[in-house]
Design a protein around this motif. Structure first.
Motif, PDB file in Angstrom:
ATOM      1  N   MET A   9      -7.269   2.222  -2.220  1.00 20.17           N
ATOM      2  CA  MET A   9      -6.446   3.413  -2.428  1.00 20.17           C
ATOM      3  C   MET A   9      -6.997   4.345  -3.501  1.00 20.17           C
ATOM      4  SD  MET A   9      -3.034   1.101  -2.408  1.00 20.17           S
ATOM      5  CE  MET A   9      -3.981  -0.109  -3.321  1.00 20.17           C
ATOM      6  N   TYR A  27      -7.645  -3.087   1.385  1.00 17.37           N
ATOM      7  CA  TYR A  27      -7.026  -1.776   1.500  1.00 17.37           C
ATOM      8  C   TYR A  27      -7.339  -1.039   0.202  1.00 17.37           C
ATOM      9  CZ  TYR A  27      -4.307  -4.260   5.055  1.00 17.37           C
ATOM     10  OH  TYR A  27      -3.929  -5.019   6.137  1.00 17.37           O
ATOM     11  N   VAL A  49       0.833  -1.202   0.000  1.00 18.14           N
ATOM     12  CA  VAL A  49       0.000   0.000   0.000  1.00 18.14           C
ATOM     13  C   VAL A  49       0.870   1.256   0.000  1.00 18.14           C
ATOM     14  CG1 VAL A  49      -1.631   1.363   1.389  1.00 18.14           C
ATOM     15  CG2 VAL A  49      -2.013  -1.096   1.061  1.00 18.14           C
TER      16      VAL A  49
END
Length: 196
Positions: free
Chosen positions: A71, A69, A46
């Protein structure tokens, strides 16, 4: 419950990070590209993908524990495919969602020990063994939780955006081998509802 609201993944298992270098809205989205990170952890991937000084980015990383996650919003172009081609169309970044999976990638065997390209050792129960050109090859195995999380995400994206194609990075460019033979692609494709 996992859902998408305003092009963002929502649910208890979702963590959010900002990747401000990606700003261009895609005209249409009809493909998901699955990647293996070849990195040390979901968080290190990440950080690398969000770094404004790198020329790579993806929409979501799926951790080994099944966490997500995010982004980049799913309608914004991310830089995950590189020089690529699918269904006669170049520049797959222009019409695809990039899903990265935390994975150490191909491993090197030294005696009875297994190491990634970045020097991390993996225990034998974390290693997938395949055969390539008549010899054994070793890959970091994906976890059951991770595979289930990828299936859930791909199914949700398919339904929400009318996605037609689920492909591996290796399917769209000869430069890449990820997510590699340890990933059960045909099972994931079938269970996520892709029938082409």
């Amino acid at each position: 419950m996992l859902r998408i609201v305003s092009d963002v993944l929502c649910g208890e298992e979702v963590k959010y990070f900002s990747c401000g270098k990606c700003k261009t809205r895609m005209k249409a989205v009809d493909t998901i590209v699955l990647h293996g990170t070849g990195g040390a952890s979901a968080m290190s991937s990440v950080v690398h993908l969000c770094n404004p000084g790198t020329k790579v980015a993806a929409h979501t990383v799926v951790g080994r524990d099944g966490d997500y996650y995010q982004m980049v919003p799913y309608v914004i172009k991310a830089w995950h495919a590189g020089v690529s081609m699918h269904q006669g169309r170049a520049n797959v970044n222009d019409f695809s969602i990039g899903v990265e999976m935390d994975n150490g990638g191909q491993l090197e065997r030294k005696g009875n020990r297994f190491f990634s390209s970045f020097g991390r050792e993996y225990m034998p129960n974390e290693v997938y063994t395949g055969i390539e050109n008549g010899r054994a090859v070793y890959w970091h195995a994906y976890t059951a939780e991770q595979v289930e999380a990828v299936i859930r995400l791909c199914r949700l994206l398919r339904v929400h955006y009318g996605i037609k194609y689920l492909v591996r990075h290796s399917d769209i460019t000869s430069r890449k081998v990820d997510p590699g033979p340890a990933f059960p692609f045909e099972e994931v494709k079938k269970r996520a509802g892709f029938v082409y």
